[in-house]
Design a protein around this motif. Structure first.
Motif, short mmCIF file in Angstrom:
data_model
loop_
_atom_site.label_atom_id
_atom_site.label_comp_id
_atom_site.label_asym_id
_atom_site.label_seq_id
_atom_site.Cartn_x
_atom_site.Cartn_y
_atom_site.Cartn_z
N LEU A 233 11.71 1.80 -5.31
CA LEU A 233 11.82 0.47 -4.36
C LEU A 233 10.19 1.28 -2.80
O LEU A 233 9.36 1.73 -2.96
N ARG A 234 11.28 2.12 -2.96
CA ARG A 234 10.82 3.30 -1.73
C ARG A 234 9.40 4.09 -2.63
O ARG A 234 8.42 4.12 -1.93
N ILE A 235 9.31 4.49 -3.77
CA ILE A 235 7.83 4.95 -4.20
C ILE A 235 6.59 4.34 -4.87
O ILE A 235 6.08 4.50 -4.69
N THR A 236 7.18 2.94 -4.92
CA THR A 236 6.38 1.90 -4.81
C THR A 236 6.03 0.66 -3.71
O THR A 236 4.93 0.71 -4.11
N VAL A 237 6.70 0.33 -3.09
CA VAL A 237 6.62 -0.69 -2.25
C VAL A 237 7.10 0.60 -0.72
O VAL A 237 5.72 0.28 0.16
N LEU B 140 10.16 -9.57 -14.68
CA LEU B 140 11.27 -10.15 -12.49
C LEU B 140 10.91 -9.62 -12.22
O LEU B 140 9.83 -9.30 -11.24
N PHE B 141 11.01 -7.91 -11.98
CA PHE B 141 11.48 -7.16 -10.82
C PHE B 141 9.88 -6.20 -10.78
O PHE B 141 10.04 -6.13 -9.90
N SER B 142 9.53 -6.09 -11.98
CA SER B 142 7.75 -5.25 -11.77
C SER B 142 7.21 -6.37 -11.04
O SER B 142 5.84 -5.55 -10.43
N LEU B 143 7.22 -7.57 -11.61
CA LEU B 143 6.80 -8.91 -10.73
C LEU B 143 6.78 -8.51 -9.19
O LEU B 143 5.51 -9.11 -8.36
N LEU B 144 7.99 -8.49 -9.32
CA LEU B 144 7.60 -8.07 -7.28
C LEU B 144 7.16 -7.40 -7.15
O LEU B 144 7.21 -7.30 -5.85
N ILE B 145 7.16 -5.55 -7.42
CA ILE B 145 7.32 -5.32 -6.93
C ILE B 145 5.37 -5.65 -6.30
O ILE B 145 4.35 -4.76 -6.09
N GLU B 146 4.93 -5.69 -7.58
CA GLU B 146 3.42 -5.61 -7.61
C GLU B 146 3.11 -6.53 -7.19
O GLU B 146 2.00 -7.13 -5.91
N THR B 147 3.46 -7.89 -6.52
CA THR B 147 3.78 -8.43 -5.61
C THR B 147 3.91 -7.99 -4.53
O THR B 147 2.63 -8.16 -3.64
N MET B 148 4.38 -7.39 -4.16
CA MET B 148 4.46 -7.17 -2.74
C MET B 148 3.40 -5.67 -2.57
O MET B 148 3.68 -5.60 -1.46
N PHE C 180 3.19 2.07 4.27
CA PHE C 180 4.03 0.63 4.44
C PHE C 180 3.90 0.70 5.53
O PHE C 180 4.25 1.66 6.78
N THR C 181 3.13 -0.76 5.95
CA THR C 181 3.36 -1.41 7.78
C THR C 181 3.64 -3.25 7.40
O THR C 181 2.54 -3.29 6.64
N GLY D 131 -0.40 -0.39 -2.86
CA GLY D 131 -0.21 0.08 -3.85
C GLY D 131 -1.53 -0.32 -4.93
O GLY D 131 -1.68 -1.55 -4.29
N TYR D 132 -1.23 -0.74 -6.19
CA TYR D 132 -2.38 -1.48 -6.67
C TYR D 132 -1.82 -1.42 -7.76
O TYR D 132 -0.45 -1.88 -8.11
N SER D 133 -1.58 -3.20 -7.60
CA SER D 133 -0.90 -4.03 -8.63
C SER D 133 -2.00 -4.33 -9.45
O SER D 133 -2.78 -5.09 -9.54
#
Length: 138
Positions: free
Chosen positions: A22-26, A98-106, A31-32, A113-115
């Motif tokens: 989560l730190r490297i992706t979101v 589902l975990f990846s979808l959560l990351i991409e949505t966040m 982040f703000t 990042g790029y979703s």
């Protein structure tokens, strides 16, 4: 006793793994909460960014991004299969999706990042590989 201590570290290591992913992706340095839902980028064309990297001859970035998306999700699938939270490879892949979808949505919501649709595919494949590794050695 030693086996029990070994197993008690596994959930802790998985928590650390989730925090790192989560730190490297979101939750990057960009982040703000100031620009919530304003800076997100969405790419629905499969592998568009990868083809651009190949055309540019940027093999390092291509390799890092393509294989990184797979490799970062292998521990996710391994954990699910090792702890028997998923009973099948398909179930591990669904949880990975589902975990990846959560990351991409966040990433989209926070604009960090790029979703991308291809990230969902590669991350899901990584989770499947991780679960398959554990099944192979069981």
């Amino acid at each position: 006793m030693k086996s029990h201590r070994h197993k008690s570290w596994i959930p802790f290591l998985f928590f650390v793994y989730l925090a790192v992913v989560l730190r490297i992706t979101v939750f990057r340095s960009t982040f703000t909460l100031q620009h919530l839902c304003q800076n997100g980028k969405l790419t629905l064309t499969l592998f568009e960014g990868y083809f651009a990297l190949i055309r540019q001859g940027n093999w390092f970035s291509f390799t890092y991004l393509f294989f990184g998306n797979i490799i970062w999700f292998i521990p996710f699938g391994m954990y699910l299969q090792y702890t028997k939270k998923s009973k099948t490879l398909l179930q591990a892949a669904i949880y990975g999706f589902l975990f990846s979808l959560l990351i991409e949505t966040m990433q989209y919501v926070f604009g960090t990042g790029y979703s991308e649709l291809d990230d969902l595919i590669l991350n899901t494949f990584g989770a499947w590989i991780g679960a398959a590794i554990i099944l192979t050695f069981r």
